[in-house]
Scaffold this active site. Structure first.
Site, PDB file in Angstrom:
ATOM      1  N   ASP A 203      -7.057   4.353  -4.606  1.00  0.00           N
ATOM      2  CA  ASP A 203      -7.702   4.191  -3.291  1.00  0.00           C
ATOM      3  C   ASP A 203      -8.323   5.556  -3.012  1.00  0.00           C
ATOM      4  O   ASP A 203      -8.547   6.331  -3.967  1.00  0.00           O
ATOM      5  CB  ASP A 203      -6.667   3.784  -2.219  1.00  0.00           C
ATOM      6  CG  ASP A 203      -7.317   3.365  -0.899  1.00  0.00           C
ATOM      7  OD1 ASP A 203      -7.781   2.226  -0.801  1.00  0.00           O
ATOM      8  OD2 ASP A 203      -7.389   4.189   0.043  1.00  0.00           O
TER       9      ASP A 203
ATOM     10  N   LYS B 269       0.861  -1.176   0.000  1.00  0.00           N
ATOM     11  CA  LYS B 269       0.000   0.000   0.000  1.00  0.00           C
ATOM     12  C   LYS B 269       0.900   1.230   0.000  1.00  0.00           C
ATOM     13  O   LYS B 269       2.035   1.170   0.464  1.00  0.00           O
ATOM     14  CB  LYS B 269      -0.907   0.015   1.236  1.00  0.00           C
ATOM     15  CG  LYS B 269      -2.154   0.849   1.065  1.00  0.00           C
ATOM     16  CD  LYS B 269      -3.244   0.128   0.312  1.00  0.00           C
ATOM     17  CE  LYS B 269      -4.418   1.037   0.023  1.00  0.00           C
ATOM     18  NZ  LYS B 269      -5.569   0.303  -0.507  1.00  0.00           N
TER      19      LYS B 269
ATOM     20  N   THR C 171     -15.040  -3.084  -7.165  1.00  0.00           N
ATOM     21  CA  THR C 171     -15.070  -3.236  -5.699  1.00  0.00           C
ATOM     22  C   THR C 171     -16.517  -3.206  -5.193  1.00  0.00           C
ATOM     23  O   THR C 171     -16.936  -4.057  -4.403  1.00  0.00           O
ATOM     24  CB  THR C 171     -14.223  -2.146  -5.016  1.00  0.00           C
ATOM     25  OG1 THR C 171     -12.943  -2.117  -5.638  1.00  0.00           O
ATOM     26  CG2 THR C 171     -14.064  -2.411  -3.547  1.00  0.00           C
TER      27      THR C 171
ATOM     28  N   SER D 119      -8.149  -5.829 -10.727  1.00  0.00           N
ATOM     29  CA  SER D 119      -6.849  -5.255 -11.082  1.00  0.00           C
ATOM     30  C   SER D 119      -5.938  -6.353 -11.618  1.00  0.00           C
ATOM     31  O   SER D 119      -5.183  -6.143 -12.579  1.00  0.00           O
ATOM     32  CB  SER D 119      -6.187  -4.618  -9.860  1.00  0.00           C
ATOM     33  OG  SER D 119      -6.663  -3.306  -9.668  1.00  0.00           O
TER      34      SER D 119
ATOM     35  N   ASN E 226     -15.794   5.960  -5.225  1.00  0.00           N
ATOM     36  CA  ASN E 226     -15.815   4.847  -6.174  1.00  0.00           C
ATOM     37  C   ASN E 226     -16.530   3.612  -5.613  1.00  0.00           C
ATOM     38  O   ASN E 226     -17.428   3.058  -6.262  1.00  0.00           O
ATOM     39  CB  ASN E 226     -14.361   4.500  -6.556  1.00  0.00           C
ATOM     40  CG  ASN E 226     -14.285   3.263  -7.411  1.00  0.00           C
ATOM     41  OD1 ASN E 226     -14.046   2.175  -6.900  1.00  0.00           O
ATOM     42  ND2 ASN E 226     -14.523   3.402  -8.693  1.00  0.00           N
TER      43      ASN E 226
HETATM   44  P1  NDP Z   1     -12.938   7.617  -2.899  1.00  0.00           P
HETATM   45  O1  NDP Z   1     -11.895   8.628  -2.674  1.00  0.00           O
HETATM   46  O2  NDP Z   1     -13.468   7.399  -4.263  1.00  0.00           O
HETATM   47  O3  NDP Z   1     -14.188   7.881  -1.944  1.00  0.00           O
HETATM   48  C1  NDP Z   1     -14.049   7.945  -0.564  1.00  0.00           C
HETATM   49  C2  NDP Z   1     -15.379   8.346   0.045  1.00  0.00           C
HETATM   50  O4  NDP Z   1     -15.287   8.215   1.452  1.00  0.00           O
HETATM   51  C3  NDP Z   1     -15.753   9.793  -0.235  1.00  0.00           C
HETATM   52  O5  NDP Z   1     -17.141   9.912  -0.287  1.00  0.00           O
HETATM   53  C4  NDP Z   1     -15.166  10.518   0.980  1.00  0.00           C
HETATM   54  O6  NDP Z   1     -15.823  11.741   1.280  1.00  0.00           O
HETATM   55  C5  NDP Z   1     -15.438   9.505   2.069  1.00  0.00           C
HETATM   56  N1  NDP Z   1     -14.423   9.660   3.121  1.00  0.00           N
HETATM   57  C6  NDP Z   1     -13.087   9.531   2.988  1.00  0.00           C
HETATM   58  N2  NDP Z   1     -12.462   9.785   4.147  1.00  0.00           N
HETATM   59  C7  NDP Z   1     -13.422  10.082   5.010  1.00  0.00           C
HETATM   60  C8  NDP Z   1     -13.419  10.423   6.378  1.00  0.00           C
HETATM   61  N3  NDP Z   1     -12.267  10.523   7.084  1.00  0.00           N
HETATM   62  N4  NDP Z   1     -14.613  10.625   6.971  1.00  0.00           N
HETATM   63  C9  NDP Z   1     -15.770  10.526   6.264  1.00  0.00           C
HETATM   64  N5  NDP Z   1     -15.832  10.216   4.943  1.00  0.00           N
HETATM   65  C10 NDP Z   1     -14.681   9.989   4.350  1.00  0.00           C
HETATM   66  O7  NDP Z   1     -12.325   6.235  -2.300  1.00  0.00           O
HETATM   67  P2  NDP Z   1     -12.776   4.748  -2.605  1.00  0.00           P
HETATM   68  O8  NDP Z   1     -14.240   4.671  -2.811  1.00  0.00           O
HETATM   69  O9  NDP Z   1     -11.861   4.217  -3.623  1.00  0.00           O
HETATM   70  O10 NDP Z   1     -12.374   4.037  -1.223  1.00  0.00           O
HETATM   71  C11 NDP Z   1     -13.289   3.931  -0.131  1.00  0.00           C
HETATM   72  C12 NDP Z   1     -12.828   2.841   0.812  1.00  0.00           C
HETATM   73  O11 NDP Z   1     -12.792   1.585   0.110  1.00  0.00           O
HETATM   74  C13 NDP Z   1     -11.431   3.011   1.401  1.00  0.00           C
HETATM   75  O12 NDP Z   1     -11.405   2.456   2.699  1.00  0.00           O
HETATM   76  C14 NDP Z   1     -10.564   2.161   0.483  1.00  0.00           C
HETATM   77  O13 NDP Z   1      -9.371   1.726   1.138  1.00  0.00           O
HETATM   78  C15 NDP Z   1     -11.506   0.989   0.231  1.00  0.00           C
HETATM   79  N6  NDP Z   1     -11.228   0.202  -0.958  1.00  0.00           N
HETATM   80  C16 NDP Z   1     -11.190   0.772  -2.197  1.00  0.00           C
HETATM   81  C17 NDP Z   1     -10.967   0.006  -3.316  1.00  0.00           C
HETATM   82  C18 NDP Z   1     -11.035   0.568  -4.685  1.00  0.00           C
HETATM   83  O14 NDP Z   1     -11.002  -0.235  -5.651  1.00  0.00           O
HETATM   84  N7  NDP Z   1     -11.160   1.865  -4.878  1.00  0.00           N
HETATM   85  C19 NDP Z   1     -10.677  -1.441  -3.191  1.00  0.00           C
HETATM   86  C20 NDP Z   1     -10.829  -1.969  -1.852  1.00  0.00           C
HETATM   87  C21 NDP Z   1     -11.058  -1.158  -0.786  1.00  0.00           C
HETATM   88  P3  NDP Z   1     -15.094  13.130   0.935  1.00  0.00           P
HETATM   89  O15 NDP Z   1     -15.191  13.255  -0.540  1.00  0.00           O
HETATM   90  O16 NDP Z   1     -15.873  14.137   1.684  1.00  0.00           O
HETATM   91  O17 NDP Z   1     -13.675  13.004   1.423  1.00  0.00           O
END
Ligand code: NDP
Length: 449
Positions: free
Chosen positions: A166, A126, A210, A381, A241
């Site tokens: 991520d 990571k 995902t 991926s 995402n």
């Molecule tokens: P994105 O950046 O696309 O979206 C993240 C979302 O979570 C946004 O809506 C964001 O809101 C919100 N968010 C992030 N941090 C916080 C916080 N501290 N408090 C409240 N809301 C928060 O990321 P992904 O959708 O890609 O990832 C989301 C989760 O899924 C993560 O934990 C990631 O590790 C996990 N994941 C992702 C994968 C992928 O393929 N993308 C694969 C496997 C796991 P805001 O815009 O306001 O920050």
């Protein structure tokens, strides 16, 4: 926990004293692998756990870049190459101001187990930075990505380490990172990054993978208990995402998504979330979820309070935390149980605290654990990497079918491990044990390296 596990955990705590998230992730795994250690006494003699909790390599670096006003900004970059036991290091990059070594190590540690569960030949890693893409111009994001890659390129490669997206790293960032890598290497190595756009070597269905995978896993888990998604109401934290494509597949499967959120607040729409509007706000305008009200003024919006996600106060049958770690705490779990939740599917990494998971399980709530339930992204991926290797494209349907089969297999592995060790419907422990066994056996075969 037996003495061996306790000693390993005590050592991890002492050596990584300022890394609470990493300690939390290790604790969760160690708490569930005792049954398999009872059967495989040799794992202790071979120091399997000690080797598994120590990253193979940690890289930290300075990332200087110039903003639109000509000011020089310095961020910190990370890549934790945790394990290459079963394949090249593989795992996403996170760009978020909260990023630190503890967070990247917890994510890298989880990634080893997740990748093992996919059944595909990928190790765990990571990386990321405390850079915040929010509010930055495209030109600023590009300059940051170019500077980040100017250091990272020497540590990665399509057979060495393959980063992906991520939080804060989507198609735009992957494009800039890939462009800079290609420029420095002066060669087209398509498989060095995944999550690429289709027009330059990405995979169809990677963007959706995902979220879709989470719903395939949820469908299998519910079916194993005589339940289904048809007509169920769902709340999803986040609107990035994972959240958006979880919502899309849930709707395709006949469920109704009633709430979504971002870090500022949560919307609740009793008529079902208008996902096209959420995509427009988040994917096109990069706006805030509150803007949903400009079209649906009858929806409810609640602002977040410090350390509290309002979304868990809404009622639904199923909760899908798809935002970030430690999103559902014990108090949230209590609210959800009191309002009749029947299942929780972890789309984000470690979105539920350990005590929240225990509370759900004690109260008969099914939990789909992150390591297994969100593995569809990294699995796809790996399918993207294989398409890059053979210089060929699969159709959307072909990729989705492969993803679905992988998620069915992952659920079956979790279930089978839970059955073998008499853990009932504890798929959290089932996932940890199934992945741990694969990794421990590979470690045994490869000697002390
Ligand atoms: P994105 O950046 O696309 O979206 C993240 C979302 O979570 C946004 O809506 C964001 O809101 C919100 N968010 C992030 N941090 C916080 C916080 N501290 N408090 C409240 N809301 C928060 O990321 P992904 O959708 O890609 O990832 C989301 C989760 O899924 C993560 O934990 C990631 O590790 C996990 N994941 C992702 C994968 C992928 O393929 N993308 C694969 C496997 C796991 P805001 O815009 O306001 O920050």
């Amino acid at each position: 926990m037996n003495n061996y596990l306790n000693n390993v955990l005590t050592n991890v705590k002492a050596k990584n004293i300022n890394e609470p998230e990493f300690i939390q992730a290790v604790n969760e795994v160690l708490s569930s692998v005792e049954p398999i250690l009872d059967v495989h006494k040799d794992y202790e003699d071979l120091s399997i756990l000690e080797r598994m909790v120590e990253p193979e390599r940690i890289i930290m670096f300075r990332v200087p870049w110039v903003d639109d006003n000509g000011k020089i900004i310095v961020n910190r970059g990370y890549r934790v190459q945790f394990s290459s036991l079963i394949g090249p290091y593989k795992g996403g990059l996170r760009f978020h101001p909260s990023v630190n070594l503890s967070i990247i190590k917890f994510l890298g540690f989880e990634q080893i187990f997740k990748n093992a569960l996919t059944g595909l030949p990928i190790g765990g890693a990571k990386g990321g930075s405390d850079f915040d893409p929010k509010g930055k111009s495209d030109a600023e994001v590009m300059r940051f990505c170019q500077s980040f890659m100017t250091e990272l390129y020497r540590h990665i490669g399509q057979d060495v380490d393959v980063p992906a997206g991520d939080i804060g790293v989507g198609g735009r960032e992957i494009g800039y990172l890939f462009g800079q890598y290609k420029r420095i290497r002066d060669a087209y190595e398509g498989g060095v990054l995944t999550g690429k756009d289709i027009c330059y070597g990405g995979s169809l269905a990677r963007k959706e993978a995902t979220g879709y995978g989470l719903l395939f896993y949820m469908r299998e888990m519910l079916a194993a208990h005589g339940k289904n998604l048809e007509g169920k109401s769902i709340i999803i934290s986040g609107s990035g995402n994972v959240a958006i494509y979880a919502a899309e597949k849930a709707t395709q499967m006949g469920a109704k998504v009633v709430a979504m959120s971002d870090s500022n607040g949560a919307i609740f729409d009793k008529n079902g979330i208008d996902l096209d509007l959420v995509k427009q706000i988040k994917e096109v305008e990069r706006g805030r979820i509150k803007e949903y009200l400009r079209v649906h003024s009858d929806a409810l919006y609640t602002e977040s309070a410090p350390d509290c996600s309002p979304i868990w106060g809404y009622r639904a049958d199923i909760a899908l935390p798809c935002a970030t770690q430690n999103d559902i705490k014990l108090e949230d779990a209590k609210k959800l149980v009191a309002s009749g939740i029947m299942a929780v599917g972890e789309g984000a990494n470690m979105p539920c605290t350990y005590d929240a998971i225990e509370y759900f399980q004690k109260n008969g709530v099914l939990v789909a654990p992150a390591k297994a339930a969100n593995a569809g992204g990294v699995a796809t991926s790996a399918i993207e990497m294989s398409q890059n290797s053979i210089r060929y494209y699969y159709t959307f349907e072909e990729v989705e079918r492969k993803l679905e089969n992988i998620m069915i297999n992952i659920f079956n592995e979790c279930k089978s491990a839970a059955n073998t060790y008499n853990l009932g419907s504890n798929y959290v422990a089932g996932a940890n044990i199934a992945a741990f066994k694969k990794l421990a056996e590979a470690m045994k075969m490869q000697g002390v390296v």
